[in-house]
Design an enzyme around this catalytic site. Structure first.
Site, PDB file in Angstrom:
ATOM      1  CB  CYS A 275      86.237  14.178  77.353  1.00 33.04           C
ATOM      2  SG  CYS A 275      87.542  14.823  78.403  1.00 33.04           S
TER       3      CYS A 275
ATOM      4  CB  CYS B 255      85.375  15.884  73.636  1.00 32.23           C
ATOM      5  SG  CYS B 255      86.554  16.873  72.711  1.00 32.23           S
TER       6      CYS B 255
ATOM      7  CG  ASN C 281      82.536  19.475  81.076  1.00 36.83           C
ATOM      8  OD1 ASN C 281      81.961  20.525  80.790  1.00 36.83           O
ATOM      9  ND2 ASN C 281      83.640  19.104  80.470  1.00 36.83           N
TER      10      ASN C 281
ATOM     11  CB  CYS D 205      83.096  23.872  72.804  1.00 44.50           C
ATOM     12  SG  CYS D 205      83.705  25.437  73.315  1.00 44.50           S
TER      13      CYS D 205
ATOM     14  CB  CYS E 108      89.343  28.592  69.304  1.00 41.73           C
ATOM     15  SG  CYS E 108      89.276  27.070  70.249  1.00 41.73           S
TER      16      CYS E 108
ATOM     17  N   GLY F 189      93.098  19.067  71.634  1.00 40.46           N
ATOM     18  CA  GLY F 189      94.190  18.672  72.520  1.00 40.46           C
ATOM     19  C   GLY F 189      94.106  19.242  73.914  1.00 40.46           C
TER      20      GLY F 189
ATOM     21  CD  GLU G 256      88.646  20.897  62.248  1.00 39.81           C
ATOM     22  OE1 GLU G 256      88.109  20.533  61.210  1.00 39.81           O
ATOM     23  OE2 GLU G 256      88.076  20.837  63.350  1.00 39.81           O
TER      24      GLU G 256
ATOM     25  CB  CYS H 264      92.703  15.090  72.774  1.00 39.87           C
ATOM     26  SG  CYS H 264      92.729  15.496  74.539  1.00 39.87           S
TER      27      CYS H 264
HETATM   28  N1  SAH Z   1      91.504  19.854  76.731  1.00 37.57           N
HETATM   29  C1  SAH Z   1      91.154  21.187  77.099  1.00 37.57           C
HETATM   30  C2  SAH Z   1      90.870  22.107  75.915  1.00 37.57           C
HETATM   31  C3  SAH Z   1      90.058  21.553  74.793  1.00 37.57           C
HETATM   32  S1  SAH Z   1      88.325  21.213  75.116  1.00 37.57           S
HETATM   33  C4  SAH Z   1      89.981  21.183  78.037  1.00 37.57           C
HETATM   34  O1  SAH Z   1      89.449  20.110  78.319  1.00 37.57           O
HETATM   35  O2  SAH Z   1      89.628  22.231  78.549  1.00 37.57           O
HETATM   36  C5  SAH Z   1      87.614  22.829  75.191  1.00 37.57           C
HETATM   37  C6  SAH Z   1      86.252  22.865  75.843  1.00 37.57           C
HETATM   38  O3  SAH Z   1      85.262  22.247  75.046  1.00 37.57           O
HETATM   39  C7  SAH Z   1      86.184  22.167  77.199  1.00 37.57           C
HETATM   40  O4  SAH Z   1      85.580  23.017  78.119  1.00 37.57           O
HETATM   41  C8  SAH Z   1      85.311  20.959  76.918  1.00 37.57           C
HETATM   42  O5  SAH Z   1      84.636  20.542  78.087  1.00 37.57           O
HETATM   43  C9  SAH Z   1      84.376  21.514  75.872  1.00 37.57           C
HETATM   44  N2  SAH Z   1      83.702  20.509  75.090  1.00 37.57           N
HETATM   45  C10 SAH Z   1      84.184  19.340  74.642  1.00 37.57           C
HETATM   46  N3  SAH Z   1      83.239  18.684  73.934  1.00 37.57           N
HETATM   47  C11 SAH Z   1      82.149  19.455  73.928  1.00 37.57           C
HETATM   48  C12 SAH Z   1      80.861  19.343  73.340  1.00 37.57           C
HETATM   49  N4  SAH Z   1      80.511  18.288  72.614  1.00 37.57           N
HETATM   50  N5  SAH Z   1      79.995  20.366  73.529  1.00 37.57           N
HETATM   51  C13 SAH Z   1      80.332  21.456  74.238  1.00 37.57           C
HETATM   52  N6  SAH Z   1      81.533  21.625  74.807  1.00 37.57           N
HETATM   53  C14 SAH Z   1      82.436  20.631  74.657  1.00 37.57           C
END
Ligand code: SAH
Length: 345
Positions: free
Chosen positions: A114, A117, A215, A333, A103, A158, A90, A110
């Site tokens: 996390c 996510c 985070n 995000c 974006c 990713g 996406e 990935c």
């Molecule tokens: N892997 C890279 C890029 C993808 S994640 C990274 O970790 O930066 C992009 C952003 O989305 C990151 O800042 C991550 O912490 C945030 N993110 C992931 N899941 C989220 C969620 N459920 N709500 C808000 N932000 C989230």
């Protein structure tokens, strides 16, 4: 079968030479693919006919096929693209007042897992090629928006720094004047904290900005939320961040998705302050976008911002909060997950 969109300008020039053609034609093909975004050989009218005939073997040029798009009331558009091997990714287009931000995804799925996510929960399938990263921009441009694309954020599906070579190759193609011609200064790579990748990127000579998904301000909490922290703990992350900061001379952005009662307690805000004062930084608070019931988003947004502001106002740290965009269509995000989308289809 070689795929022309995975070639750099230099590689296209070399290909032409290997065919006994002038390297100049390689530059024409490069501009056709990435600047004009042509989809077929017929549109490459600046090439001699014999070369166009030969290039037919390389069709189709497009590596991505848009298969579904959703628009949110705020104008955000999320598009699901199918890749040639049937996987899907996406990309999200976010209009601001005068310009748009796109974006981009860098991997199918990935590997980092996390806990908060959606992409992390679908597992890892493969890296995107440079062409597949760049094609997200080419495809969106073809959809002709009235607002010009100005900024790119590598914050989609990713971990960009685990796909280092293709990421850097894509950045060079996207920023080339005869490519997509987007300034490197308007590109931000976001990482969960892949320390060796950050070090390498600091020496790459690019003008891009770096964002780190923090985070959590303590190893104990970060280990739980982002397992990659066990491999690259906060002390190492800070060293690599300082290295990048010195080489780029820009503030590093730290992204902080708010998890009420987890990372926004008074103790955590203090720990965050102690961590961030060591580096010229921006703290970007992001409302958590719910992907399941495990974490609930913040409801009293103003009061939470105030609590951070009181701790940070005396420091030379820029505090911002990100409006969540496209939440209604799960385009915000951490909500990108092609696997489930494909199944719904
Ligand atoms: N892997 C890279 C890029 C993808 S994640 C990274 O970790 O930066 C992009 C952003 O989305 C990151 O800042 C991550 O912490 C945030 N993110 C992931 N899941 C989220 C969620 N459920 N709500 C808000 N932000 C989230």
């Amino acid at each position: 079968m070689p795929r022309l969109k995975d070639y750099s300008r230099e590689e296209l020039e070399a290909l032409m030479e290997s065919w006994g053609e002038r390297p100049f034609h390689g530059r024409q093909i490069f501009a056709g693919l990435f600047k004009r975004g042509v989809g077929s050989v017929e549109e490459m009218t600046d090439l001699p006919l014999r070369l166009r005939e030969k290039l037919c073997e390389f069709e189709p040029f497009d590596l991505l096929k848009p298969i579904a798009s959703q628009s949110a009331p705020d104008g955000t558009i999320k598009t699901l693209f199918e890749l040639q091997d049937g996987s899907a990714i996406e990309s999200v287009w976010i209009p601001e007042e005068t310009h748009a931000v796109q974006c981009l995804s860098t991997q199918v799925g990935c590997p980092l897992e996390c806990t908060f996510c959606a992409t992390g929960q679908m597992g890892f399938k493969r890296n995107l090629s440079s062409g597949e990263i760049v094609d997200q921009v080419v495809q969106f441009r073809r959809m002709k928006s009235s607002i010009a694309l100005r900024n790119l954020v590598f914050m989609g599906m990713g971990e960009p720094l685990l796909n280092y070579d293709n990421l850097v190759k894509a950045i060079r193609i996207l920023s080339a004047a005869d490519g997509a011609a987007i300034s490197q200064r308007r590109m931000t790579v976001s990482t969960a904290g892949i320390v060796p990748g950050m070090r390498r990127l600091a020496g790459e000579g690019l003008k891009i900005k770096l964002a780190i998904s923090l985070n959590a301000p303590t190893d104990e909490l970060r280990d739980q939320l982002m397992p990659i922290n066990k491999k690259y703990p906060l002390a190492d992350l800070m060293k690599a961040a300082l290295e990048f900061q010195k080489s780029s001379n820009h503030r590093i952005t730290f992204e902080y998705a708010l998890m009420p009662g987890v990372n926004d307690t008074t103790l955590m805000i203090q720990a965050l302050r102690n961590f961030l004062v060591r580096i010229p930084s921006k703290l970007n608070l992001i409302p958590l976008n719910p992907i399941d019931i495990k974490f609930q988003p913040e409801t009293n947004w103003d009061s939470i911002f105030d609590r951070f502001y009181r701790v940070f106002e005396k420091e030379r740290i820029v505090l911002t909060m990100r409006r969540s965009r496209g939440q209604e269509i799960k385009a915000a995000c951490g909500q990108l997950a092609s696997g489930s989308e494909t199944q719904h289809r």
